[in-house]
Design an enzyme around this catalytic site. Structure first.
Site, PDB file in Angstrom:
ATOM      1  N   HIS A  28       0.829  -1.214   0.000  1.00  0.00           N
ATOM      2  CA  HIS A  28       0.000   0.000   0.000  1.00  0.00           C
ATOM      3  C   HIS A  28       0.863   1.263   0.000  1.00  0.00           C
ATOM      4  O   HIS A  28       2.048   1.245   0.335  1.00  0.00           O
ATOM      5  CB  HIS A  28      -0.926   0.006   1.224  1.00  0.00           C
TER       6      HIS A  28
ATOM      7  N   GLU B 129      -2.218  -7.260   7.259  1.00  0.00           N
ATOM      8  CA  GLU B 129      -0.885  -7.227   7.834  1.00  0.00           C
ATOM      9  C   GLU B 129      -0.825  -8.104   9.082  1.00  0.00           C
ATOM     10  O   GLU B 129      -1.856  -8.386   9.712  1.00  0.00           O
ATOM     11  CB  GLU B 129      -0.513  -5.777   8.186  1.00  0.00           C
TER      12      GLU B 129
END
Length: 214
Positions: free
Chosen positions: A11, A84
């Site tokens: 990201h 994550e």
């Protein structure tokens, strides 16, 4: 030969990244202005690729990173399995010497093979791999999706790449990453093998002007 091209990106930047704050899966942050610029630059560079599907984690920063492709009409699916790693009860805290030492010792233990060691109230790399595998299996079960884009996170990417290349998790840190970097991986349905074509590529970001605040 049936093949699948996987464009795997981290990201774009968040303010937490800028300040060196660990986000993990427990902090659902948004891209900052620089992260939005990175996302736009990646879209401009790769909008010509005929993506059949965009896959993201469930966290907002990955959704924002690929928003241009979703607006273009590319189908999108999100999976918590791509989130994550959970860094536990220290997520979201301002950097300090105690936490920095804790994370350094944790990563060192992983490098030495203790990949089942979890962060306090968090996850281990082994647990991340276990939740990623069903997502990988889902993606590979769709051979008609010839080009796919996956947006996820730094440590989770490292875990994923070792899994794709059938490597022990102690090799996670061999895969360097930065915000909005690209790994391109090709999968052959004939051999069942993955091939790494591009590693930690940021050439699509080189035209960006660095903000004055950096």
């Amino acid at each position: 030969m049936k093949r699948k091209s996987i464009y795997l990106i981290r990201h774009g930047e968040t303010d937490f990244n800028r300040r060196g704050v660990v986000q993990g899966s427990g902090v659902d942050s948004l891209l900052n202005e620089w992260g939005e610029a990175q996302a736009a630059a990646f879209f401009n560079a790769y909008q010509h690729v005929p993506f059949d599907k965009v896959y993201t984690s469930d966290l907002k920063r990955t959704h924002q990173t690929v928003r241009g492709f979703i607006k273009q009409g590319v189908p999108h699916e999100s999976y918590a399995g791509l989130n994550e790693i959970s860094w536990g009860n220290r997520e979201g805290r301002e950097p300090n010497t105690g936490d920095n030492n804790y994370y350094r010792e944790l990563v060192t233990a992983w490098k030495k093979g203790q990949v089942d060691l979890a962060a306090e109230e968090g996850e281990s790399p082994l647990q991340v791999r276990e939740r990623q595998i069903p997502v990988i299996e889902t993606i590979l079960s769709r051979p008609h999706e010839r080009n796919i884009l996956i947006a996820m996170h730094g440590r989770a990417m490292r875990v994923l790449l070792t899994t794709l290349f059938n490597q022990p998790l102690v090799h996670m840190d061999d895969y360097e990453h930065s915000n909005l970097c690209l790994y391109k991986v090709n999968y052959s349905y004939d051999t069942g093998m993955f091939e790494l074509e591009v590693s930690n590529d940021i050439t699509h970001l080189l035209s960006l002007e660095i903000p004055q605040t950096l």
